[in-house]
Design an enzyme around this catalytic site. Structure first.
Site, PDB file in Angstrom:
ATOM      1  N   CYS A  42      16.106 -18.061 -12.577  1.00  0.00           N
ATOM      2  CA  CYS A  42      15.696 -18.307 -11.191  1.00  0.00           C
ATOM      3  C   CYS A  42      16.854 -18.854 -10.356  1.00  0.00           C
ATOM      4  O   CYS A  42      17.117 -18.363  -9.260  1.00  0.00           O
ATOM      5  CB  CYS A  42      14.526 -19.284 -11.178  1.00  0.00           C
ATOM      6  SG  CYS A  42      13.627 -19.327  -9.619  1.00  0.00           S
ATOM      7  N   CYS A  94      12.757 -17.281  -5.919  1.00  0.00           N
ATOM      8  CA  CYS A  94      13.798 -16.257  -5.999  1.00  0.00           C
ATOM      9  C   CYS A  94      13.275 -14.846  -5.748  1.00  0.00           C
ATOM     10  O   CYS A  94      14.045 -13.895  -5.666  1.00  0.00           O
ATOM     11  CB  CYS A  94      14.507 -16.314  -7.350  1.00  0.00           C
ATOM     12  SG  CYS A  94      13.550 -15.609  -8.699  1.00  0.00           S
ATOM     13  N   CYS A 106       8.003 -14.536  -7.520  1.00  0.00           N
ATOM     14  CA  CYS A 106       8.427 -15.941  -7.593  1.00  0.00           C
ATOM     15  C   CYS A 106       8.682 -16.468  -6.182  1.00  0.00           C
ATOM     16  O   CYS A 106       9.364 -15.834  -5.380  1.00  0.00           O
ATOM     17  CB  CYS A 106       9.691 -16.053  -8.430  1.00  0.00           C
ATOM     18  SG  CYS A 106      10.496 -17.678  -8.330  1.00  0.00           S
ATOM     19  N   GLY A 157       9.761 -10.690 -40.956  1.00  0.00           N
ATOM     20  CA  GLY A 157       8.402 -11.156 -40.726  1.00  0.00           C
ATOM     21  C   GLY A 157       7.814 -11.957 -41.874  1.00  0.00           C
ATOM     22  O   GLY A 157       6.766 -12.575 -41.723  1.00  0.00           O
ATOM     23  N   CYS A 179       9.371 -18.907 -11.192  1.00  0.00           N
ATOM     24  CA  CYS A 179       9.864 -18.482 -12.503  1.00  0.00           C
ATOM     25  C   CYS A 179       9.767 -19.621 -13.504  1.00  0.00           C
ATOM     26  O   CYS A 179      10.105 -20.760 -13.192  1.00  0.00           O
ATOM     27  CB  CYS A 179      11.347 -18.102 -12.428  1.00  0.00           C
ATOM     28  SG  CYS A 179      11.689 -16.594 -11.575  1.00  0.00           S
TER      29      CYS A 179
END
Lengths: 283, 261
Positions: free
Chosen positions: A269, A241, A238, A29, A263
């Site tokens: 997808c 899909c 979605c 970080g 998606c």
């Protein structure tokens, strides 16, 4: 190909960047400064990510490049071509086949596995930037762990909007120590940062910073006890899909208000659609 | 009882600061006892604010020694501690009220967030509790509770100053440094603010160093006075004593310069 060094950057530069990456991995970080080079693409197009990728990629790696979840947008196609030409590596659109994935704005829906490297392109690495304009001061705040002001921002969001309105670049605390800006990924992807088995590297070319989330590192999204962190939800699956718990893009399909939610991860997808056609589950 | 409970809260010896060839302040010395308010008075440019800035670490003093007895009884060397210790001290034990409230407030966030900031910096992570504490303090400084979500931009000068005081006192500091807390306010607003400050100092058993050029403010708030001129202390003593029976010619001038309507 023969006119370039492998993966475009010269070996001294790569070594310098690898040192920065090692330091970043050692201090999860923490933003490590590095000597960012001019790249043959403009700032804001992924100069930081490209340099990180060029420094970690080897001849046997398989590269995938994502732009906003898609493999077929200009930025993704260009960067993929760039490494095909300068490093002659194999490229793919499949998340599970890739060993190095450079991405802008998304973490793939397909879970990453140990050994994979995800390289994120970062425009502004400093999470405290819009709260404190002085770089000297933000470094001091990181050094002394003075992150109260970030909570002031969350407080203000809840006061004005009833919830934290930040939907992308949602601030996280890495390994219980450093406040980190997870590049502009939607907050939907924040939980994927936590304990991820892959190595996550962040490169900011213009701002000349590299930071990292090593595999299996604790990454916590900031929140209040009585206003816990939440990700986005969609009412519909979605449209292509049928996937439920994924990040959806809104597509306007005509000028009469018609819209579709599909998606954002095109690889995920298309493979679900292919599998659905094979089993006859989906239209 | 802790070993230093009998000693002063703040002890200043030989404090000095030069700005190039100019003297900021020279050999300033005083002790501040728990629950005591010391007024630093003098004309503009006399070094009052320099003393305060040296104490808070905003400017680095050139000479002297400042000792402060923290809550757990330890005595710390204020001028020689490292930056992280200094910032911790400012956050946990001290409060600073600026002459211009805009210097001490975050103007772009609501009044509630301003009051809650120090709590959040100290680790408060419950929105409802932070808001509750902010409401308590707005009530204490007589700001309408319906103003909690308003931006400080929309507040009057007197309200801004009271908001700044609430923001400082919310974490229960033991020492408050105030630079002209009533500067720039009209007299009726000043009177209300002074009343409020006097009440809070007594109620919270606060110690304070108040810098002011206004002798009336000094008389109302301060137990003891330090009179400064050209960076040096010319006279010090109990407030009534200094104001009613000034010994130094400069103090006599200062006292006699006050208009009585």
């Amino acid at each position: 190909m023969s006119h370039y060094n492998f993966a475009y950057l010269d070996e001294h530069t790569k070594r310098m960047i690898r040192r920065a990456i090692l330091k970043a991995v050692a201090v999860p970080g923490y933003q490590v400064p590095f000597g960012s080079r001019e790249m043959p693409l403009s700032y804001g197009w992924g100069t930081g990510g490209v340099q990180v990728t060029a420094s970690v990629i080897g001849p046997d790696d398989v590269l995938k490049v994502i732009d906003q979840g898609a493999d077929d947008t200009t930025n993704a196609v260009s960067i993929r071509k760039f490494f095909e030409r300068t490093a002659a590596v194999r490229t793919t659109t499949r998340t599970d086949e890739a060993t190095v994935i450079q991405t802008r704005h998304r973490i793939p829906e397909t879970p990453l596995r140990a050994g994979q490297i995800l390289v994120l392109q970062v425009p502004i690495p400093e999470p405290l930037r819009w709260l404190e304009p002085r770089e000297t001061e933000t470094r001091k705040m990181h050094a002394l762990e003075e992150y109260g002001v970030m909570y002031v921002r969350l407080y203000e969001d809840i006061t004005r909007h009833g919830k934290v309105a930040q939907t992308y670049e949602y601030p996280v605390l890495v390994n219980g120590r450093y406040l980190m800006r997870p590049s502009p990924i939607p907050k939907f992807d924040n939980p994927k940062l936590d304990g991820n088995p892959a190595l996550l590297l962040f490169g900011a070319g213009r701002e000349k910073r590299i930071y990292a989330v090593p595999p299996h590192t604790r990454v916590r999204s900031l929140d209040f006890d009585d206003h816990p962190f939440e990700v986005e939800h969609w009412e519909r699956p979605c449209a292509l899909c049928g996937a439920q718990d994924v990040f959806l893009d809104e597509i306007i399909v005509d000028d009469k208000g018609g819209r579709l939610f599909i998606c954002s991860d095109t690889d995920y997808c298309t493979r679900r659609q292919a599998a659905g056609r094979a089993s006859g589950d989906h239209p | 009882m802790s070993p230093v409970a009998d000693g002063p809260l703040l002890s200043v010896r030989g404090l000095g600061k030069r700005y190039g060839t100019q003297t900021g302040c020279l050999d300033v010395r005083f002790d501040l006892w728990p629950g005591e308010v010391i007024g630093v008075v003098g004309e503009s440019g006399s070094g009052k604010t320099t003393v305060l800035d040296c104490l808070s670490g905003r400017v680095a003093a050139d000479a002297g020694r400042v000792e402060y007895a923290v809550r757990d009884g330890r005595v710390v060397d204020v001028l020689r501690q490292d930056e992280s210790a200094r910032r911790r001290l400012l956050l946990r034990e001290w409060g600073i009220v600026h002459q211009n409230p805009r210097d001490g407030l975050r103007m772009a966030v609501s009044a509630g967030a301003n009051v809650g900031e120090r709590l959040m910096a100290l680790g408060a992570r419950h929105y409802g509790e932070i808001r509750g504490r902010a409401l308590d303090w707005l009530a204490q400084v007589e700001i309408g509770l319906d103003r909690i979500d308003d931006l400080p931009e929309t507040f009057s000068g007197g309200m801004l100053q009271r908001l700044q005081i609430a923001r400082n006192l919310v974490t229960g500091p033991r020492l408050v440094l105030m630079d002209e807390p009533t500067g720039g306010l009209d007299v009726s607003v000043q009177a209300r603010l002074l009343d409020l400050l006097r009440g809070l100092v007594v109620e919270l058993h606060l110690s304070a160093v108040i810098v002011t050029h206004d002798l009336a403010v000094a008389r109302l708030l301060a137990h003891r006075l330090i009179v400064m001129r050209g960076g040096e202390t010319v006279e010090s003593g109990l407030t009534d004593q200094v104001l009613d029976d000034p010994q130094h010619p400069y103090t006599q001038l200062l006292v006699s310069s006050v208009l009585h309507p």
